[in-house]
Design an enzyme around this catalytic site. Structure first.
Site, PDB file in Angstrom:
ATOM      1  N   HIS A  68       0.845  -1.122   0.043  1.00  0.00           N
ATOM      2  CA  HIS A  68       0.050   0.053  -0.109  1.00  0.00           C
ATOM      3  C   HIS A  68       0.810   1.292   0.076  1.00  0.00           C
ATOM      4  CE1 HIS A  68       0.628   1.103   4.485  1.00  0.00           C
ATOM      5  NE2 HIS A  68       0.715  -0.211   4.657  1.00  0.00           N
ATOM      6  N   ASP A  70      -0.806   4.348   0.791  1.00  0.00           N
ATOM      7  CA  ASP A  70      -1.503   5.348   1.796  1.00  0.00           C
ATOM      8  C   ASP A  70      -0.699   5.166   3.167  1.00  0.00           C
ATOM      9  OD1 ASP A  70      -2.849   2.752   2.342  1.00  0.00           O
ATOM     10  OD2 ASP A  70      -4.189   3.776   3.161  1.00  0.00           O
ATOM     11  N   ASP A 101       6.317   2.209   6.612  1.00  0.00           N
ATOM     12  CA  ASP A 101       4.908   1.395   6.456  1.00  0.00           C
ATOM     13  C   ASP A 101       4.568   2.221   5.153  1.00  0.00           C
ATOM     14  OD1 ASP A 101       2.954  -0.109   6.694  1.00  0.00           O
ATOM     15  OD2 ASP A 101       2.199   0.902   8.721  1.00  0.00           O
ATOM     16  N   GLU A 134      -5.068   0.917   2.796  1.00  0.00           N
ATOM     17  CA  GLU A 134      -5.090  -0.366   3.865  1.00  0.00           C
ATOM     18  C   GLU A 134      -4.925   0.419   5.301  1.00  0.00           C
ATOM     19  OE1 GLU A 134      -2.544  -2.919   6.310  1.00  0.00           O
ATOM     20  OE2 GLU A 134      -2.024  -0.558   5.876  1.00  0.00           O
ATOM     21  N   GLU A 135      -4.464   1.761   5.081  1.00  0.00           N
ATOM     22  CA  GLU A 135      -4.526   2.360   6.632  1.00  0.00           C
ATOM     23  C   GLU A 135      -5.954   2.729   6.874  1.00  0.00           C
ATOM     24  OE1 GLU A 135      -2.102   2.059   8.349  1.00  0.00           O
ATOM     25  OE2 GLU A 135      -0.318   2.155   7.382  1.00  0.00           O
ATOM     26  N   GLU A 163       4.684  -5.746   4.097  1.00  0.00           N
ATOM     27  CA  GLU A 163       4.467  -5.071   5.431  1.00  0.00           C
ATOM     28  C   GLU A 163       5.987  -5.172   6.277  1.00  0.00           C
ATOM     29  OE1 GLU A 163       2.307  -3.030   6.832  1.00  0.00           O
ATOM     30  OE2 GLU A 163       0.528  -3.376   5.713  1.00  0.00           O
ATOM     31  N   HIS A 352       4.346   4.835  12.049  1.00  0.00           N
ATOM     32  CA  HIS A 352       3.252   5.436  12.491  1.00  0.00           C
ATOM     33  C   HIS A 352       3.660   6.484  13.575  1.00  0.00           C
ATOM     34  CE1 HIS A 352      -0.373   2.404  11.430  1.00  0.00           C
ATOM     35  NE2 HIS A 352       0.556   2.687  10.460  1.00  0.00           N
TER      36      HIS A 352
END
Length: 379
Positions: A68, A70, A101, A134-135, A163, A352
């Site tokens: 992903h 996003d 990520d 995805e997030e 991931e 994150h």
């Protein structure tokens, strides 16, 4: 040769905070198209997704990558040392939202795929399924890609999700499954009243407290062959009541369960609702619930795919990765309905977080691992 570090930087500079595409998938589409991949945008309900394939449609030997572009919101920009979308390099690190990520892994597998098909065109197909959802809610991302693939006759024999899987050192862990995740939203309904006259009210708080205490004390299991014990956590308890002299009419609580393959969401729902019914009967308070299931537990049994990935990781890093099912959910929970899937990526320590950053040396190392996986798969 495609430089995965430069591609990572280009992707970080795309402000693709979920659900915004931010230019990231358009950038990848242009690069992959130029490398001979047939690219299709599979957007759904305003969510951007990209499907790219080199080779024959529906070929029995089709290796897939999933990831992903996003990213989660950056929070307060003032807390960051550098522009979160600047891809600033300091020493051995590149900073930016999505650096870990997982824009670095997307860059690594895109670079590996492009160079591999150019250098040693395989008898088969290489597929990249990349989402911008995805997030977020994850309803129109990888799910949309897989729905479209099924309708179009596109298929992957196996898939690797990029991931971040390594806790501390590159190469130490890969994921062969994930726990299931579900959340219960409880509401206890009483009768509002003055706290000086509790007999005129019906206080829902003790009943809901009793329920969450009973749930929190459960031992769901002791683990299974490939999974740690299931866990249950009380995550919220709210009344929305600012007055200390008013018994509220209602209160709410949230309970999250991460469960292994000893359970299903259906079996856990039945168990939890049974306990809630017991508490409601004991207290005379109505307790309602709403259940949200993020995904069931799943496992890709150790074998051909995990051996393939583990061998490549060991060759490039010197480490034999642990086969794990730990952590939260990922889009592998959707892919597992389509084909065998495992996950391998970088060290995920700063994902994150403010000042998210990736060790620059790990990016070409990850590309080398992905390249070796492709080479060995098509050998």
């Amino acid at each position: 040769m495609t430089d995965p570090v430069a591609l990572t930087a280009d992707l970080i500079r795309c402000p693709s905070v979920t659900p915004e595409e931010g230019g990231a998938l358009s950038l990848l589409e242009a690069r992959l198209s130029a490398a001979g991949f047939a690219c299709t945008r599979v957007d759904r309900n305003g969510i951007a997704n990209l499907f790219a394939r080199w080779g024959e449609k529906g070929h029995a030997r089709s290796f897939g990558f999933n990831g992903h572009t996003d990213v989660v919101p950056v929070g307060a920009r003032a807390d960051w040392r550098f522009d979160p979308f600047g891809a600033q390099v300091e020493g051995d690190w590149m900073y930016g939202r999505g650096a870990v990520d997982m824009k670095s892994a997307v860059a690594a597998f895109a670079a590996a795929a492009m160079d591999f098909v150019a250098d040693t065109p395989p008898d088969g197909a290489v597929i990249l399924a990349i989402t911008g959802d995805e997030e977020g809610d994850a309803k129109d991302g990888t799910v949309a890609l897989l729905d479209w693939m099924a309708a179009q006759g596109e298929a992957m024999d196996v898939c690797l999700v990029g991931e971040p899987t390594c806790p501390d050192e590159m190469g130490e862990m890969m994921k062969i499954g994930r726990r299931g995740s579900m959340t219960f939203f409880f509401e206890a309904l009483g009768v509002q009243g003055h706290s000086a006259y509790p007999h005129r009210a019906k206080n829902p708080l003790p009943a809901l407290a009793k329920l969450v205490d009973r749930l929190a004390g459960l031992e769901l299991d002791t683990g299974t062959d490939h999974f740690d014990p299931s866990t249950l956590a009380v995550t919220t308890f709210d009344t929305g009541n600012p007055a200390n002299n008013v018994i509220p009419a209602a209160c709410r609580a949230t309970v999250n369960i991460r469960f292994n393959d000893a359970h299903s969401s259906e079996s856990l729902t039945a168990m939890v609702r049974g306990i809630a019914a017991e508490v409601a009967a004991e207290t005379g308070i109505e307790i309602t619930d709403r259940v949200s299931v993020s995904g069931e537990s799943f496992i890709t049994p150790p074998g051909r795919l995990s051996d393939l990935v583990a061998a490549a990781v060991e060759t490039e890093t010197g480490r034999v990765p642990v086969l794990s099912t730990s952590g939260g959910t990922s889009d592998a929970r959707f892919v597992q309905h389509h084909c065998p899937v495992v996950e391998f990526g970088l060290v995920g320590k700063s994902m994150h977080q403010v000042d998210e950053r990736v060790a620059i040396a790990q990016i070409p190392q990850l590309k080398a691992i992905y390249t070796r996986i492709l080479r060995d798969y098509f050998a």
